[in-house]
Design an enzyme around this catalytic site. Structure first.
Site, short mmCIF file in Angstrom:
data_model
loop_
_atom_site.label_atom_id
_atom_site.label_comp_id
_atom_site.label_asym_id
_atom_site.label_seq_id
_atom_site.Cartn_x
_atom_site.Cartn_y
_atom_site.Cartn_z
CB SER A 15 -0.95 -0.22 1.13
OG SER A 15 -1.51 1.43 1.37
CE LYS A 66 -11.80 0.04 -1.35
NZ LYS A 66 -11.40 0.58 -2.81
CG ASP A 103 -12.30 4.44 -3.69
OD1 ASP A 103 -11.19 4.66 -3.51
OD2 ASP A 103 -12.85 3.05 -3.59
N GLY A 130 -17.87 -4.84 -9.62
CA GLY A 130 -17.38 -5.25 -8.22
C GLY A 130 -17.49 -4.17 -7.44
NE ARG A 153 -15.75 -12.58 -15.86
CZ ARG A 153 -14.70 -12.98 -15.07
NH1 ARG A 153 -13.58 -13.17 -15.73
NH2 ARG A 153 -14.72 -13.12 -13.88
P1 ATR Z 1 -13.19 -5.59 -7.03
O1 ATR Z 1 -13.85 -5.39 -5.48
O2 ATR Z 1 -11.88 -5.15 -7.02
O3 ATR Z 1 -13.96 -4.69 -8.00
P2 ATR Z 1 -14.57 -7.90 -7.35
O4 ATR Z 1 -15.75 -7.53 -6.65
O5 ATR Z 1 -14.38 -9.38 -7.30
O6 ATR Z 1 -13.26 -7.00 -7.11
O7 ATR Z 1 -15.09 -7.79 -8.87
C1 ATR Z 1 -14.19 -7.99 -9.92
C2 ATR Z 1 -14.59 -7.35 -11.31
O8 ATR Z 1 -13.96 -7.50 -12.43
C3 ATR Z 1 -16.03 -7.99 -11.56
O9 ATR Z 1 -16.80 -6.92 -12.32
C4 ATR Z 1 -15.62 -9.13 -12.75
O10 ATR Z 1 -16.50 -9.55 -13.41
P3 ATR Z 1 -17.57 -10.82 -13.01
O11 ATR Z 1 -18.54 -9.91 -11.98
O12 ATR Z 1 -18.02 -11.21 -14.23
O13 ATR Z 1 -17.02 -11.85 -12.27
C5 ATR Z 1 -14.37 -8.40 -13.20
N1 ATR Z 1 -13.42 -9.15 -13.96
C6 ATR Z 1 -12.42 -10.01 -13.18
N2 ATR Z 1 -11.51 -10.56 -14.08
C7 ATR Z 1 -12.07 -10.40 -15.30
C8 ATR Z 1 -11.75 -10.77 -16.68
N3 ATR Z 1 -10.69 -11.59 -17.09
N4 ATR Z 1 -12.63 -10.16 -17.69
C9 ATR Z 1 -13.47 -9.27 -17.37
N5 ATR Z 1 -14.11 -9.10 -16.20
C10 ATR Z 1 -13.38 -9.41 -15.37
#
Ligand code: ATR
Length: 273
Positions: A15, A66, A103, A130, A153
């Site tokens: 961090s 969070k 953020d 996410g 996705r």
């Molecule tokens: P964060 O809190 O960092 O946003 P998260 O809640 O796990 O982490 O969300 C990750 C996001 O990245 C999600 O929108 C995820 O898509 P899904 O909801 O379909 O899982 C997206 N994500 C992760 N890897 C991805 C990839 N290779 N291509 C497209 N989207 C991806």
């Protein structure tokens, strides 16, 4: 009297928040100490309560806590309520914990103030649904672009997020990545975790309008995968999230101390390594 602050997350080792807040403190003459806490996945709430019981004044909260910080806070700022996620906890005079999310303000300020992006009449695409995307979607809409499309996705998550934001009155749509075929945007913001594996979301190669910008909420010493995607697909500007990181920290600092630090010199310092 030195007030105590910290960032809590897991992992936390890399961090940059302590460096940023220590630089803000030097610059503004505020008497603060800012550390980092490796949060325990089972005992996060206990650790937060202990930090404040022992005299701590404020915490930054990062991945993966969070949402739990949002549930733990006694009251919420409007942005935290929209995001259902909290990255800033502030001890109030009455002993209650205020939860806010800085953020999105950080992203908007980096784009608009540091780089001169104009949101008016722009079509914006936010990738991911996410925690990272939830934190910024509301503040992006508050800038009143022509349209915000949230594409994920897993389409249902983007649709649910868009539904929650609909009362903000700026047009917002949620969809899957495949629904982006034929659509074009002035700004694409990447809030997915794809970059952690060096990947980019599977989006059409032509969805950036000529002269469009891309913004990756991640950052690194080398250009991120999404920044590279932008440059390869004709982006006029391809920005990483370092500026957002410093701007969200500045907003947290302001919530805690009532003083707004200058960010440009801190961004420069981090850029130099
Ligand atoms: P964060 O809190 O960092 O946003 P998260 O809640 O796990 O982490 O969300 C990750 C996001 O990245 C999600 O929108 C995820 O898509 P899904 O909801 O379909 O899982 C997206 N994500 C992760 N890897 C991805 C990839 N290779 N291509 C497209 N989207 C991806």
């Amino acid at each position: 009297m030195t007030d105590r602050y910290a960032v809590i997350g897991n992992p936390i080792e890399h961090s940059q928040s302590p460096r940023i807040h220590q630089a803000f403190a030097r610059q503004t003459g505020e008497q603060i100490e800012y550390g980092k806490i490796l949060g325990d996945l089972d005992r996060f709430e206990e650790e937060v309560r202990k930090f404040f019981a022992e005299g701590g004044k404020g915490l930054n909260v990062t991945v993966p806590f969070k949402e739990r910080a949002w549930r733990l806070a006694d009251s919420h700022g409007e942005r935290a309520r929209l995001a259902q996620a909290v990255n800033t906890l502030a001890l109030q005079a009455d002993g209650r914990l205020l939860g806010e999310n800085t953020d999105g303000v950080g992203l908007v300020r980096d784009l608009a103030v540091n780089h001169g992006f104009v949101f008016e009449r722009k079509r914006i695409l936010l990738l991911g649904a996410g925690g990272a995307s939830r934190g910024v979607a509301g503040p992006l809409l508050e800038e009143r672009p022509a349209l915000l499309v949230i594409a994920n996705r897993t389409a249902a998550k983007a649709e649910a997020l868009a539904d929650r934001l609909r009362p903000l009155e700026t047009p917002v749509e949620g969809c899957g990545l495949e629904a982006l075929a034929g659509k074009r945007f002035d700004l694409i913001v990447n809030g997915t975790a794809a970059g952690l594996k060096g990947e980019v979301p599977d989006i059409p190669g032509d969805c950036l309008l000529p002269g469009g910008w891309v913004y990756d909420m991640m950052y690194g010493k080398e250009p991120t995968a999404f920044v590279r995607w932008g440059l390869e697909h004709g982006a006029a500007r391809a920005l990483d999230g370092l500026g957002m990181l410093v701007e969200q920290a500045a907003e947290s600092f302001f919530i805690w101390r009532g003083v707004r630090p200058r960010t440009a010199e801190v961004i420069r310092m981090l850029r130099q390594g």
